[in-house]
Structure formats: structure tokens, C-alpha cells
Design an enzyme around this catalytic site. Structure first.
Site, PDB file in Angstrom:
ATOM      1  N   ASN A  41       1.290   4.331  11.919  1.00 23.57           N
ATOM      2  CA  ASN A  41       0.559   4.731  10.708  1.00 23.57           C
ATOM      3  C   ASN A  41      -0.757   5.411  11.076  1.00 23.57           C
ATOM      4  O   ASN A  41      -1.375   5.118  12.110  1.00 23.57           O
ATOM      5  CB  ASN A  41       0.353   3.561   9.736  1.00 23.57           C
ATOM      6  CG  ASN A  41      -0.297   2.336  10.332  1.00 23.57           C
ATOM      7  OD1 ASN A  41      -0.247   2.108  11.538  1.00 23.57           O
ATOM      8  ND2 ASN A  41      -0.905   1.536   9.494  1.00 23.57           N
ATOM      9  N   GLU A  43      -4.153   6.366   9.059  1.00 23.37           N
ATOM     10  CA  GLU A  43      -4.917   6.300   7.807  1.00 23.37           C
ATOM     11  C   GLU A  43      -5.980   7.383   7.765  1.00 23.37           C
ATOM     12  O   GLU A  43      -6.243   8.077   8.756  1.00 23.37           O
ATOM     13  CB  GLU A  43      -5.525   4.899   7.667  1.00 23.37           C
ATOM     14  CG  GLU A  43      -4.431   3.834   7.547  1.00 23.37           C
ATOM     15  CD  GLU A  43      -4.956   2.430   7.334  1.00 23.37           C
ATOM     16  OE1 GLU A  43      -6.173   2.197   7.487  1.00 23.37           O
ATOM     17  OE2 GLU A  43      -4.115   1.560   7.019  1.00 23.37           O
ATOM     18  N   CYS A  52       2.410   6.677   6.658  1.00 28.53           N
ATOM     19  CA  CYS A  52       3.067   5.465   7.170  1.00 28.53           C
ATOM     20  C   CYS A  52       3.727   5.733   8.520  1.00 28.53           C
ATOM     21  O   CYS A  52       4.080   6.874   8.851  1.00 28.53           O
ATOM     22  CB  CYS A  52       4.139   4.996   6.196  1.00 28.53           C
ATOM     23  SG  CYS A  52       3.491   4.261   4.686  1.00 28.53           S
ATOM     24  N   GLU A  54       6.753   5.001   9.477  1.00 25.47           N
ATOM     25  CA  GLU A  54       8.124   5.504   9.363  1.00 25.47           C
ATOM     26  C   GLU A  54       8.133   7.021   9.169  1.00 25.47           C
ATOM     27  O   GLU A  54       8.938   7.737   9.765  1.00 25.47           O
ATOM     28  CB  GLU A  54       8.847   4.835   8.180  1.00 25.47           C
ATOM     29  CG  GLU A  54       9.022   3.332   8.319  1.00 25.47           C
ATOM     30  CD  GLU A  54       7.880   2.542   7.720  1.00 25.47           C
ATOM     31  OE1 GLU A  54       6.710   2.971   7.830  1.00 25.47           O
ATOM     32  OE2 GLU A  54       8.153   1.482   7.141  1.00 25.47           O
ATOM     33  N   CYS A  94       7.866   0.741   2.764  1.00 23.94           N
ATOM     34  CA  CYS A  94       7.416   0.973   1.385  1.00 23.94           C
ATOM     35  C   CYS A  94       8.418   1.894   0.676  1.00 23.94           C
ATOM     36  O   CYS A  94       9.305   2.495   1.311  1.00 23.94           O
ATOM     37  CB  CYS A  94       6.016   1.576   1.376  1.00 23.94           C
ATOM     38  SG  CYS A  94       5.973   3.336   1.780  1.00 23.94           S
ATOM     39  N   CYS A  97       8.681   5.473   2.034  1.00 24.06           N
ATOM     40  CA  CYS A  97       9.370   5.554   3.335  1.00 24.06           C
ATOM     41  C   CYS A  97      10.870   5.377   3.160  1.00 24.06           C
ATOM     42  O   CYS A  97      11.665   6.005   3.865  1.00 24.06           O
ATOM     43  CB  CYS A  97       8.811   4.518   4.303  1.00 24.06           C
ATOM     44  SG  CYS A  97       7.161   4.963   4.859  1.00 24.06           S
TER      45      CYS A  97
HETATM   46  N1  THU Z   1       2.433   1.025   6.165  1.00 26.95           N
HETATM   47  C1  THU Z   1       3.358   1.636   6.979  1.00 26.95           C
HETATM   48  O1  THU Z   1       3.012   2.288   7.976  1.00 26.95           O
HETATM   49  N2  THU Z   1       4.672   1.497   6.644  1.00 26.95           N
HETATM   50  C2  THU Z   1       5.136   0.806   5.554  1.00 26.95           C
HETATM   51  O2  THU Z   1       6.316   0.840   5.269  1.00 26.95           O
HETATM   52  C3  THU Z   1       4.206   0.011   4.773  1.00 26.95           C
HETATM   53  C4  THU Z   1       2.767   0.270   4.991  1.00 26.95           C
HETATM   54  C5  THU Z   1       1.012   1.194   6.492  1.00 26.95           C
HETATM   55  C6  THU Z   1       0.257   2.028   5.504  1.00 26.95           C
HETATM   56  C7  THU Z   1      -1.158   1.562   5.730  1.00 26.95           C
HETATM   57  O3  THU Z   1      -1.716   2.296   6.810  1.00 26.95           O
HETATM   58  C8  THU Z   1      -1.005   0.113   6.153  1.00 26.95           C
HETATM   59  O4  THU Z   1       0.358  -0.051   6.520  1.00 26.95           O
HETATM   60  C9  THU Z   1      -1.334  -0.886   5.075  1.00 26.95           C
HETATM   61  O5  THU Z   1      -0.657  -0.626   3.915  1.00 26.95           O
END
Ligand code: THU
Length: 142
Positions: A41, A43, A52, A54, A94, A97
Site C-alpha cells: 500500500n 498512502e 492498496c 492489491e 477491500c 480491490c
Molecule cells: N489496504 C490495503 O492495502 N488493502 C486492502 O484490501 C485494505 C486496506 C490499505 C489501505 C490503507 O493504506 C491501509 O490499508 C488502511 O486502510
């Protein structure tokens, strides 16, 4: 799913850029030929621009071997501070994704195996994209 793919996802997680949530996620995507693409991920200070793990790994897979060759993926995640001897909960992809994984599945016409793990890779749930996203939206150019 292979241990190698879980290990790859754990290594990818170390590359997460998640200073706002402190929730580090890694993903490893495997092709039908055994190639592996990684993502973590990423941010952003403008929160909604975060990516994310994925989607990051799928972008890498797109360039490395093409989305149509994706057969399975592993996602691992948990708080950055969680230690290797602590167990956590498997991270479930999520909604966005899931839709991105479905895009790869639609290209090949096959289901994609999805293994969701905690940060250690020990707590696992293995499922498929069709189970994670039933009654999905698909778009076919008419
Ligand atoms: N996140 C992912 O990388 N994949 C997911 O399927 C769920 C959430 C990340 C997004 C964000 O950077 C952190 O997790 C918290 O939500």
C-alpha cells in the site's frame, strides 16, 4: 497457495508507505507460469489518493506478465508495530480491490484464488474472487 507466495507478500509488505494508518499491507500476485509480481500500500497526505497493496501488485503484474495470466494472489497485513510472534487477523481485500481482482479474472475467464493473511502469514483464509465478489458488476463493450 504456496509458501513462496506468502513469503513474497511478507517481503513486499516491508515496502509499504503507510504513515497515516500505520497499517502495512503487502501483496504477491502469481502468473500461470509461476512469475511473481509484488505490491504494497502507498498512502498519500491527500488521504483519498492512497493505493492498496492489491492494486499496486496488480499494476506490477500487468506490466510483468499481463493480467490475463494471473492465477492467484496472497495479501498480508497488519499494524506496522505488530511483531512476528504476535498473531493478527487476516486482511480481507477491500471492495475496490475485489473489483480490480475481478477485472483480471474476467480477462482470463477463470477464477482467481485469494489467500488473506495476517502480518505473519500464519493466520490464513483461502477463498476465490467469485466468492468474495458475488453478483459482480461487469462491463462488456457492446
Ligand atoms: N489496504 C490495503 O492495502 N488493502 C486492502 O484490501 C485494505 C486496506 C490499505 C489501505 C490503507 O493504506 C491501509 O490499508 C488502511 O486502510
Amino acid at each position: 497457495m504456496s509458501e513462496k507466495l506468502v513469503e513474497a507478500a511478507i517481503k513486499a509488505r516491508a515496502g509499504a508507505h503507510a504513515p497515516y494508518s500505520d497499517f502495512f499491507v503487502g501483496c504477491a500476485v502469481e502468473s500461470e507460469d509461476g512469475e511473481i509480481a509484488l505490491g504494497a500500500n502507498m498512502e498519500n497526505g491527500c488521504y483519498r489518493l492512497g493505493v492498496c497493496a492489491e492494486q499496486s501488485a496488480l499494476s506490477a503484474a500487468q506490466i510483468a506478465f499481463g493480467l490475463a495470466k494471473v492465477t492467484r494472489l496472497v495479501v498480508v497485513g497488519g499494524p506496522n508495530a505488530a511483531t512476528a510472534d504476535e498473531m493478527g487477523e487476516p486482511v480481507m481485500p477491500c471492495g475496490g480491490c475485489r473489483q480490480a481482482i475481478l477485472e483480471a479474472a474476467s480477462l482470463s475467464g477463470r477464477d482467481i484464488e485469494v489467500t488473506c493473511c495476517d502480518h505473519t502469514g500464519k493466520q490464513r483464509v483461502t477463498t476465490t474472487i467469485s466468492a468474495l465478489l458475488p453478483a459482480a458488476f461487469t462491463f462488456e463493450k457492446g
